[in-house]
Scaffold this motif. Structure first.
Motif, mmCIF file in Angstrom:
data_model
loop_
_atom_site.group_PDB
_atom_site.id
_atom_site.type_symbol
_atom_site.label_atom_id
_atom_site.label_comp_id
_atom_site.label_asym_id
_atom_site.label_seq_id
_atom_site.Cartn_x
_atom_site.Cartn_y
_atom_site.Cartn_z
ATOM 1 N N UNK A 290 -25.915 23.398 37.307
ATOM 2 C CA UNK A 290 -26.592 22.904 38.512
ATOM 3 C C UNK A 290 -27.583 23.936 39.038
ATOM 4 N N UNK A 291 -27.199 25.213 38.969
ATOM 5 C CA UNK A 291 -28.104 26.269 39.427
ATOM 6 C C UNK A 291 -29.291 26.424 38.483
ATOM 7 N N UNK A 292 -29.053 26.302 37.173
ATOM 8 C CA UNK A 292 -30.122 26.517 36.192
ATOM 9 C C UNK A 292 -31.057 25.319 36.047
ATOM 10 N N UNK A 293 -30.544 24.099 36.242
ATOM 11 C CA UNK A 293 -31.326 22.902 35.932
ATOM 12 C C UNK A 293 -31.860 22.167 37.152
ATOM 13 N N UNK A 294 -31.439 22.558 38.342
ATOM 14 C CA UNK A 294 -31.933 21.890 39.548
ATOM 15 C C UNK A 294 -32.472 22.930 40.528
ATOM 16 N N UNK A 295 -33.299 22.489 41.465
ATOM 17 C CA UNK A 295 -33.818 23.419 42.479
ATOM 18 C C UNK A 295 -32.897 23.556 43.678
ATOM 19 N N UNK A 296 -31.673 23.012 43.587
ATOM 20 C CA UNK A 296 -30.777 23.015 44.742
ATOM 21 C C UNK A 296 -30.289 24.428 45.063
ATOM 22 N N UNK A 297 -30.092 24.672 46.343
ATOM 23 C CA UNK A 297 -29.591 25.970 46.792
ATOM 24 C C UNK A 297 -28.096 26.085 46.514
ATOM 25 N N UNK A 298 -27.580 27.310 46.597
ATOM 26 C CA UNK A 298 -26.142 27.525 46.378
ATOM 27 C C UNK A 298 -25.291 26.722 47.364
ATOM 28 N N UNK A 299 -25.612 26.693 48.680
ATOM 29 C CA UNK A 299 -24.817 25.869 49.596
ATOM 30 C C UNK A 299 -24.854 24.387 49.239
ATOM 31 N N UNK A 300 -26.033 23.879 48.810
ATOM 32 C CA UNK A 300 -26.128 22.462 48.438
ATOM 33 C C UNK A 300 -25.242 22.166 47.234
ATOM 34 N N UNK A 301 -25.287 23.054 46.232
ATOM 35 C CA UNK A 301 -24.451 22.862 45.047
ATOM 36 C C UNK A 301 -22.980 22.902 45.431
ATOM 37 N N UNK A 302 -22.603 23.862 46.284
ATOM 38 C CA UNK A 302 -21.220 23.952 46.727
ATOM 39 C C UNK A 302 -20.740 22.673 47.398
ATOM 40 N N UNK A 303 -21.579 22.095 48.234
ATOM 41 C CA UNK A 303 -21.205 20.850 48.914
ATOM 42 C C UNK A 303 -20.964 19.733 47.901
ATOM 43 N N UNK A 304 -21.826 19.663 46.872
ATOM 44 C CA UNK A 304 -21.704 18.594 45.883
ATOM 45 C C UNK A 304 -20.518 18.807 44.950
ATOM 46 N N UNK A 305 -20.008 20.031 44.878
ATOM 47 C CA UNK A 305 -18.830 20.319 44.066
ATOM 48 C C UNK A 305 -17.582 20.435 44.954
ATOM 49 N N UNK A 306 -17.357 19.417 45.761
ATOM 50 C CA UNK A 306 -16.134 19.352 46.537
ATOM 51 C C UNK A 306 -16.144 20.133 47.827
ATOM 52 N N UNK A 307 -17.346 20.433 48.373
ATOM 53 C CA UNK A 307 -17.428 21.140 49.655
ATOM 54 C C UNK A 307 -17.082 22.605 49.553
ATOM 55 N N UNK A 308 -17.449 23.231 48.439
ATOM 56 C CA UNK A 308 -17.135 24.650 48.259
ATOM 57 C C UNK A 308 -18.179 25.540 48.923
ATOM 58 N N UNK B 191 -20.853 28.696 49.278
ATOM 59 C CA UNK B 191 -21.900 29.150 48.364
ATOM 60 C C UNK B 191 -21.465 30.369 47.562
ATOM 61 N N UNK B 192 -20.552 31.181 48.135
ATOM 62 C CA UNK B 192 -20.089 32.363 47.410
ATOM 63 C C UNK B 192 -19.270 31.964 46.175
ATOM 64 N N UNK B 193 -18.580 30.827 46.253
ATOM 65 C CA UNK B 193 -17.834 30.319 45.097
ATOM 66 C C UNK B 193 -18.795 29.923 43.979
ATOM 67 N N UNK B 194 -19.906 29.296 44.366
ATOM 68 C CA UNK B 194 -20.909 28.915 43.370
ATOM 69 C C UNK B 194 -21.522 30.162 42.734
ATOM 70 N N UNK B 195 -21.846 31.148 43.560
ATOM 71 C CA UNK B 195 -22.439 32.388 43.043
ATOM 72 C C UNK B 195 -21.496 33.061 42.055
ATOM 73 N N UNK B 196 -20.206 33.089 42.375
ATOM 74 C CA UNK B 196 -19.223 33.685 41.473
ATOM 75 C C UNK B 196 -19.193 32.932 40.140
ATOM 76 N N UNK B 197 -19.223 31.592 40.213
ATOM 77 C CA UNK B 197 -19.184 30.778 38.996
ATOM 78 C C UNK B 197 -20.407 31.051 38.119
ATOM 79 N N UNK B 198 -21.589 31.128 38.733
ATOM 80 C CA UNK B 198 -22.823 31.378 37.976
ATOM 81 C C UNK B 198 -22.754 32.737 37.275
ATOM 82 N N UNK B 199 -22.324 33.750 37.994
ATOM 83 C CA UNK B 199 -22.222 35.089 37.403
ATOM 84 C C UNK B 199 -21.159 35.128 36.310
#
Length: 468
Positions: free
Chosen positions: A414-432, A434-442
Motif C-alpha cells: 500500500x505504501x509502495x503502490x499508492x500515494x496514501x499517507x501512513x495514517x490513511x493506510x493504517x485506517x484502511x488496515x483495521x484502524x491501526x 501510522x507507527x504500526x504501518x511504518x514498522x511493517x514497511x521497514x
C-alpha cells in the motif's frame, strides 16, 4: 521558574493543538483532542489530562503515535507521554478550539452553531453543488445527490438509502455536504444531520457513560435527513446495533438516509450481513476516477477558485493545465495539490510557467501514472487470496504469524503502490496507528533484502495488483 515553565508549555501546547487540528481536521480534533490539557513537562516526560477514561483509552489506542510525533516536533525528544483522567469539575486552562491566532474568541457562524446544536459534524461552506465538477465518472452519483436534495417534503422517497462509495478523494464528502447545504437552504423546516461514523461513535459512548441513551436515540431518530460519512470506520457490535436501530427507524418512517463509504456494501465485512443487505436494497452508486476530460474541467475550476482567493496567482497556460491533467490521474485532491505546487513554484522562481517548469515541479509526484489507480481494496484482495487469509483476518487484531506477515506485506505494498499517507493506510488496515504501518514497511524492506523468495513473492504481488 516553575511558572515560567508552565507558561512555556502552555504556549507550546497551542502550537501542538494547531498541528493536531491541521493534520486531523476540525471534526476529529474537536471529538478527541479539544478537551486535552497539558499539565507538566519534567525529565523529558510530558503529562497531559483528559476528562474521561474513554477519551484516554481511545487516544492511547488510536492516536498515540501521532500525538507523540507532533509533541516531539514542538518540544523536542520525549521519553514518553502520560495521559491521565483529571478529576471532575476542574476547569480547562485554555480552549484552543475556540480561539483564533491572536487568542481572542472566534465568532462562530450561525450555521456552525446550528450544526453544533444538532451534535453533527461541521459542514464546509465551500462544498456545495455549484462547486462540484461532474463528468462521466461521477454523473450518476451527482444526479442521485441532486434528486435527494430537491425532494419535496411529504412526497414519497425515491430511493432510501442512497449509498455512495468510492476511493478516498473523489467527492463523496463534497456531495454529502452539498446535499445538507441545499436542503437547509430550500427547506429550512427540515431537520438535517451530517455526521461522520467516528463522531457518531463518540456521541454514543458519551451517552452510555452519562446513562442517557434515550436522548441520544431521540436526537438521531428524530432527524428528517441523516447523512453519515466514512461509514467503513464504524466499529464495535454494540455501536453497529445502535446505528442499525437508528437506520431502521428512519427508513421505516420514510425519512432519508445517505451513507458514504470507501467500499460498496458487500465489502463492508466488519458490518452485520443484515445491515449490508439493507444498504444494498437502496440505490448504490459509485464514483470512479475522473477521465481526462473531467480532470481538465477540475483543473480549470480549481484555478479559477485559486485566482479568486489570490488575485496575484499565476496565469497558467493551457498547455500546462493539459500536462497536469495527463500527468496526475487521481482525484480532485491530487489534481488541486499538483496545481498549487506548480503555481507556487512559478511564484518563487518568477520565470515563465512552461510545461518543462511544471514537469520539474511535479517530478516526484505520480512517477508511475497508474499509482493512484491502485486501490487498497485491490491490495487486500490480492494479498488475501495469495496467502489464503480472509480480509476480516487482515483487518483484525489477531497476531498469528500466518496473518501478521500477509498484513505487513499488504501495508508495504500500500505504501509502495499508492500515494496514501501512513495514517490513511493504517485506517484502511483495521484502524491501526501510522507507527504500526511504518514498522511493517521497514520490516518487509529488511526481509526482502535477506530473503530472495519473499522478494520475488512481493514483486509478483505488486504486478498482480497493478493488473487489477
Amino acid at each position: 521558574m516553575h511558572a515560567q515553565l508552565n507558561d512555556d508549555l502552555r504556549h507550546n501546547w497551542k502550537r501542538i493543538a494547531q498541528r493536531l487540528r491541521a493534520e486531523l481536521g476540525e471534526d476529529l480534533y474537536s471529538s478527541w483532542f479539544a478537551r486535552m490539557e497539558p499539565e507538566e513537562l519534567a525529565d523529558d516526560r510530558l503529562q497531559v489530562s483528559v476528562p474521561t477514561k474513554f477519551l484516554k483509552s481511545w487516544i492511547e489506542s488510536h492516536y498515540a503515535g501521532r500525538l507523540s510525533d507532533i509533541c516531539e516536533a514542538e518540544l523536542g525528544k520525549l521519553d514518553g507521554i502520560a495521559i491521565r483522567v483529571r478529576s471532575r469539575g476542574r476547569p480547562l486552562a485554555h480552549r484552543p478550539a475556540a480561539e483564533k491566532q491572536d487568542g481572542r474568541a472566534a465568532p462562530m457562524p450561525e450555521r456552525a452553531v446550528a450544526t453544533m446544536r444538532e451534535h453533527g459534524s461541521p459542514l464546509d461552506p465551500s462544498l456545495v453543488f455549484a462547486t462540484f465538477v461532474h463528468g462521466r465518472s461521477n454523473l450518476l452519483a451527482h444526479a442521485a445527490a441532486l434528486r435527494v436534495a430537491e425532494h419535496q417534503p411529504g412526497q414519497p422517497v425515491s430511493f432510501n438509502p442512497l449509498f455512495i462509495h468510492s476511493p478516498s478523494g473523489l467527492g463523496k464528502t463534497h456531495l454529502l455536504n452539498a446535499i445538507a447545504w441545499s436542503i437547509r437552504e430550500r427547506f429550512a423546516q427540515r431537520s438535517v444531520l451530517y455526521i461522520t461514523a467516528e463522531r457518531f461513535m463518540y456521541h454514543f459512548v458519551a451517552a452510555l457513560k452519562a446513562r442517557d441513551t434515550l436522548t441520544f436515540k431521540d436526537r438521531f431518530q428524530g432527524t428528517d435527513v441523516l447523512l453519515i460519512d466514512d461509514f467503513q470506520f464504524l466499529q464495535g457490535k454494540t455501536m453497529q446495533q445502535e446505528f442499525c436501530h437508528t437506520f431502521n427507524s428512519l427508513v421505516d418512517s420514510r425519512r432519508q438516509v445517505i451513507v458514504a463509504a470507501d467500499v460498496p456494501p458487500g465489502q463492508l465485512e466488519s458490518i452485520d450481513q443484515r445491515m449490508r443487505s439493507r444498504f444494498a436494497g437502496g440505490l448504490v452508486v459509485d464514483i470512479e476516477y475522473p477521465d481526462l476530460e473531467l480532470r481538465r474541467a477540475i483543473l480549470i475550476r480549481r484555478l479559477a477558485e485559486l485566482q479568486k482567493r489570490h488575485p496575484a496567482a499565476a496565469q497558467v497556460p493551457e498547455d500546462v493545465l493539459e500536462y497536469i491533467a495527463n500527468r496526475i490521474t487521481g482525484g480532485g485532491r491530487e489534481l488541486e495539490g499538483a496545481l498549487v505546487r506548480v503555481v507556487a513554484r512559478q511564484e518563487v522562481n518568477r520565470g515563465p510557467l512552461t510545461v518543462d517548469a511544471a514537469a520539474l515541479a511535479l517530478r516526484d509526484l505520480a512517477q508511475n501514472p497508474d499509482m493512484v489507480r491502485v486501490r487498497i481494496d485491490d491490495i487486500l484482495q490480492v494479498v488475501g487470496r495469495h496467502y489464503n487469509v480472509s480480509r476480516a483476518d487482515l483487518l483484525s487484531p489477531r497476531r498469528a504469524r500466518s496473518i501478521v506477515l500477509p498484513r505487513q506485506v499488504g501495508m508495504y505494498l500500500a505504501k509502495k503502490l499508492t500515494p496514501r499517507s501512513l495514517p490513511e493506510i493504517g485506517k484502511r488496515f483495521g484502524g491501526r496507528d501510522h507507527s504500526t504501518v511504518l514498522y511493517a514497511v521497514r520490516k518487509i524492506d529488511e526481509l526482502i533484502k535477506a530473503d530472495e523468495r519473499l522478494s520475488r513473492e512481493v514483486a509478483l504481488l505488486a504486478r498482480l495488483i497493478e493488473q487489477q
